[in-house]
Every structure is written in structure tokens, then in C-alpha cells.
Write an enzyme that holds these catalytic residues in place. Structure first.
Site, mmCIF file in Angstrom:
data_model
loop_
_atom_site.group_PDB
_atom_site.id
_atom_site.type_symbol
_atom_site.label_atom_id
_atom_site.label_comp_id
_atom_site.label_asym_id
_atom_site.label_seq_id
_atom_site.Cartn_x
_atom_site.Cartn_y
_atom_site.Cartn_z
ATOM 1 N N GLY A 32 5.972 -38.614 26.537
ATOM 2 C CA GLY A 32 4.909 -39.180 25.714
ATOM 3 C C GLY A 32 4.855 -40.693 25.722
ATOM 4 C CB CYS A 241 -19.190 -16.717 28.957
ATOM 5 S SG CYS A 241 -19.782 -17.158 30.607
ATOM 6 C CB CYS A 244 -17.663 -13.931 32.666
ATOM 7 S SG CYS A 244 -16.825 -14.985 31.460
ATOM 8 C CB CYS A 266 -16.798 -19.966 31.384
ATOM 9 S SG CYS A 266 -16.407 -18.392 30.640
ATOM 10 C CB CYS A 272 -16.791 -18.258 34.528
ATOM 11 S SG CYS A 272 -18.302 -17.470 33.960
#
Lengths: 285, 192
Positions: A32, A241, A244, A266, A272
Site C-alpha cells: 500500500g 444484464c 447474459c 455487463c 458476458c
């Protein structure tokens, strides 16, 4: 595609790669923490992923298979040009399938398919400093990180709650890495934040204009900042979606006409596409 | 007396990339042992992994301290082009074949710039996964086991001190033959 001649493998010269590699190793050792590096001029402008490209160029080898996504999609300008760039200067095979890639360079999304050990996720980062909008002096933000003094960010989240009733950050949602460093996850949707926590893959972040590299090692705790009475909640459009039917993936809203028509798709095109292919296979059987 | 200088990497670009990925994998999964391929033949007493790590990371920007002797120094100076320093505290990279310098004498970075800390490459006699120390911390799902032969007796005491200085502290790369493992400053080492 043929490999371009006249360039070193993966475009960067070896001195630059060594410098970036040393920065990456230190970044992994201090999860980090932002490590400065000598960002080079690349054959595309700052803001197009020069940080991610330099990280990818320093780690990639002939045995790798590269996937590049831009907001989840493999077929947008930024993703296509970066993928072609590495196919030309490094001669590496590329793929659009998350599960086949060993290195995935991404702009602003984490793939829906869970990543595994042996994969490396390289983020393109426009602004690595999470305190940037709260404290403009770089010297001061370095001191705040040194002292782990993140009160400013908590006050900002509190002010959101006082004003809006909830934390109104939908992307680039600040996270604590390994309980020590406040980190900008790059502008991924807050929906993707939970995927960073204890991810089996290595996560590297490159910011070209700001000249910073940072990292999250595998299986490292990444916690989205929140309060006990206002816990972090990833946001997702309440829809399925249109292609899909997924109710789990992150969705893009697409305006289809000028009379208010819209559909949700998506954002992850590989996810997808594979779901649609699976439906077609089932129908054919 | 003078012997011909031993060769460096046969393919500097791809061998350095291969070695760096091993170092990156080692540093991001502490305690996992990586094996280097390649035919690097460094001068004694350098082993393959330590020599490859130095060629991968050292250059004119990294002062190097080593106790490996004149042959190794000449080899490093030629192939890596790195300045060699006599004072361990002045080095960014250290290669210890014998007793390593004590961690408090090394550059550990500052609270604001902990990335300035040195990397200590230690040559050991053997590295074995799955037994020995219990390692935990970032990069490790639950625990990794690592047995290291050939470390000084007080290494774990020195390591505990080093780890307590986080975010400051040195990072260690252990090299045995063509095998290497890394101990980033975050890793907790328990015996047994």
C-alpha cells in the site's frame, strides 16, 4: 502480428526496467505504500495508461499471456492499442479470456472471473494519492502516511453521511491495506473493492504521470473505509444484464434512444460473452 | 595469477526478466522457494541465485556491499557496473556469503520513505519448503513453512527487531544454489 525490430524486448531499456523492478519489489514489501519511480516518456500520452504499461513492460516475459481491459472491455481503443503494443514490442501472445491470462492490465475494473495464484493484475492509476483532494501538498501527504494519520479521510466520509445520509463515493473508494496504509484503488467502482481483499493474485499499480508504483501482495487484507453504523456497501445497478442475464456482475447503463430508452449490459465483456456462449451450448444440447 | 573474468548472463534481457519474476514471486509469497533456470557460472563463492539476483537488480544507481572477495567484486563491477562500498550502512544492496552485517547497521529507510531501505541477499546452504519455520503475513494465505540451513544463530532475534520497525526495515533474499526465497519486512517468523 510480427514483432517490431529496433526496440529492446518490451520497449523499455534495461536500465529503466531495473529501476522499475527495484521499485516494484519495495512496493510489494511495503503493501500500500507509494514508491516513487523515474517514469519514462512512452509512445502514448499520460492518461492512457503509461504507468500500467511501464509496470507490465518490466515484468512481462515470452512465457506470459497478456490480457488488457478498459472499463471491463477487451475491445475498446485503449485496450486494443496496449495489447497490440505488447504484441509488437514483446512478441507475447495475447488473450481476451481472464482465465487464460498470466498478466492482466486493467483500466478501472477488476474482472468478474475470480483471479488465481500465478496471475498478476496491473492497474493503470491516474492519481495514486488518496488524500489528494483533501491535502494538496505532497510533502504533507507523505507525513500523514508516515504517521498513519487518516483523520482527514474519515472526516470526509463523515461529511458525506451528514450531507447525503450515506457515503457518496461510487468509484476510487479509499481502502486500508494490511491495516496500515490508506490506498487509492484507482478509479475502479466501489463494487469491485471487495475483490481486492485477500485476492490470490498479485496486484500492482502504476501511475505514469504521478510517477508512483504501489502494490498489494496476494492474500493481503484490503478493507474499504467505513463506520460501524454506516458499513461499506458496494453499489450495483438493480437490473440484469440484457445479453447474459447476470444479476451478479457490474453493469454499464447504455442509452439506446432519445426517449428515455436504456439497457444494462455487463461491463466485463469476457464474462458476458462466456455466459452467452454457455447458454447457447446448453440450448444446442 | 589473474584468471579470465567469468561470463555474466548469456542473454541479459530474458535471463534478467526470468530472475526478476522469480524474485517478484518470492517477495510476494514469502517462504515459497523459486528455482532459477540458466547456465550462469559466477566466480566462487557466489552461488547462481545470488549472482543472478545481483545482475538483475544492481547497476550504477545501487551501491553494493559484499564480503564475497576480490573475484566476485571484479565480476560485479564489470557485469553490473555497480559502485562497491565498504560501509554496509551505505549500501542499497548487500550480498553476504559469511556472517551478515547486523540489521541495525543497514539502511532501513525512513518513516516517510521506507522504500529507501536496503535489500540483503544472504547466501545459505539449503532452502526447503514445507517444513521448519512457520511464516505468516501479507502474501501468505494461512502459513508457509520454510527450513533454512546456514543462517547465523541469532537471525530470528534480529528479524523480530527488524519487523518491529515496520514500515522501515530491510528485506531479505535467501539464496541456496539455484534456489531462492524472500523475507519481506512484513513477514512474521515463528519457530517450530
Amino acid at each position: 502480428m510480427s514483432t517490431a525490430t529496433g526496440y529492446n524486448f518490451a520497449y523499455l531499456d534495461e536500465d529503466t526496467k531495473r529501476m522499475i523492478r527495484r521499485a516494484i519489489l519495495k512496493a510489494v514489501a511495503i503493501p500500500g505504500h507509494q514508491v516513487p519511480f523515474g517514469s519514462r516518456e512512452m509512445p502514448l500520452p499520460y492518461g492512457w495508461g503509461t504507468g500500467g504499461i511501464q509496470v507490465t513492460a518490466s515484468i512481462i516475459g515470452p512465457q506470459d499471456r497478456l490480457k488488457v481491459i478498459d472499463q471491463g472491455a477487451d475491445d475498446t481503443t485503449n485496450a486494443v492499442s496496449i495489447r497490440r503494443f505488447f504484441a509488437r514490442v514483446a512478441g507475447v501472445p495475447t488473450t481476451e479470456r481472464t482465465s487464460e491470462a498470466s498478466i492482466i492490465q486493467t483500466r478501472h475494473r477488476i474482472p468478474e472471473t475470480p483471479l488465481r495464484e500465478g496471475q498478476i493484475l496491473v492497474y493503470q492509476v491516474p492519481m495514486p494519492e488518496p488524500l489528494f483532494r483533501l491535502e494538496p501538498r505532497v510533502a504533507e501527504t507523505k507525513r500523514l502516511h508516515a504517521m498513519a494519520d487518516y483523520g482527514l479521510m474519515h472526516v470526509r466520509l463523515y461529511e458525506d453521511i451528514a450531507r447525503h445520509g450515506h457515503i457518496a463515493i461510487s468509484y476510487n473508494y479509499p481502502v486500508m491495506v494490511n491495516g496500515r496504509y490508506l490506498m487509492a484503488p484507482s478509479p475502479i467502482p466501489a463494487f469491485d473493492n471487495p475483490k481486492m481483499d485477500r485476492m490470490p493474485a498479485l496486484q500492482l499499480f502504476g501511475a505514469g504521470r504521478e510517477k508512483r508504483i504501489y502494490a498489494v501482495p496476494p492474500y493481503t487484507a484490503v478493507r474499504s473505509l467505513d463506520f460501524e453504523d454506516h458499513p461499506f456497501e458496494p453499489v450495483r445497478a438493480k437490473a440484469a444484464c440484457a445479453l447474459c442475464g447476470s444479476r451478479e456482475s457490474y453493469l454499464d447503463e447504455v442509452v439506446t434512444d432519445d426517449r428515455g430508452g436504456r439497457m444494462f449490459l455487463c461491463s466485463d465483456t469476457d464474462y458476458c460473452g462466456e455466459r452467452q456462449a454457455a447458454v447457447q451450448r446448453d440450448a444446442a444440447e | 595469477m589473474t584468471q579470465p573474468l567469468a561470463a555474466g548472463f548469456a542473454d541479459p534481457v530474458l535471463e534478467a526478466q526470468h530472475c526478476f519474476r522469480a524474485l517478484l514471486e518470492a517477495m510476494s509469497r514469502p517462504g515459497r522457494v523459486q528455482r532459477l533456470a540458466g547456465a550462469l557460472a559466477p566466480p566462487a563463492p557466489l552461488n547462481l541465485a545470488a549472482a543472478a539476483a545481483l545482475l538483475t537488480l544492481a547497476d550504477a544507481d545501487t551501491p553494493v556491499w559484499t564480503d564475497a572477495g576480490a573475484d566476485a567484486e571484479a565480476w560485479l563491477r564489470f557485469h553490473a557496473g555497480c559502485p562497491l562500498v565498504a560501509e554496509p550502512g551505505a549500501a542499497a544492496l548487500l550480498l553476504a556469503c559469511g556472517a551478515p552485517p547486523s540489521p541495525p547497521a543497514l539502511e532501513a529507510g525512513t518513516e516517510e520513505e521506507p522504500h529507501r531501505a536496503a535489500t540483503l541477499i544472504l547466501q545459505v546452504t539449503a532452502l526447503e519448503e514445507g517444513t521448519g519455520w512457520r511464516l505468516s503475513g501479507p502474501g501468505i494465505e494461512v502459513a508457509h513453512r520454510l527450513r533454512v540451513a546456514g543462517l547465523p544463530a541469532d537471525f530470528l532475534v534480529a528479524w523480530a527487531t527488524n519487523r518491529a520497525r515496520f514500515p522501515c526495515g530491510v528485506d531479505v533474499v535467501l539464496c541456496a544454489g539455484e534456489r531462492l526465497a524472500a523475507l519481506p519486512r512484513t513477514v512474521l517468523i515463528e519457530e517450530g
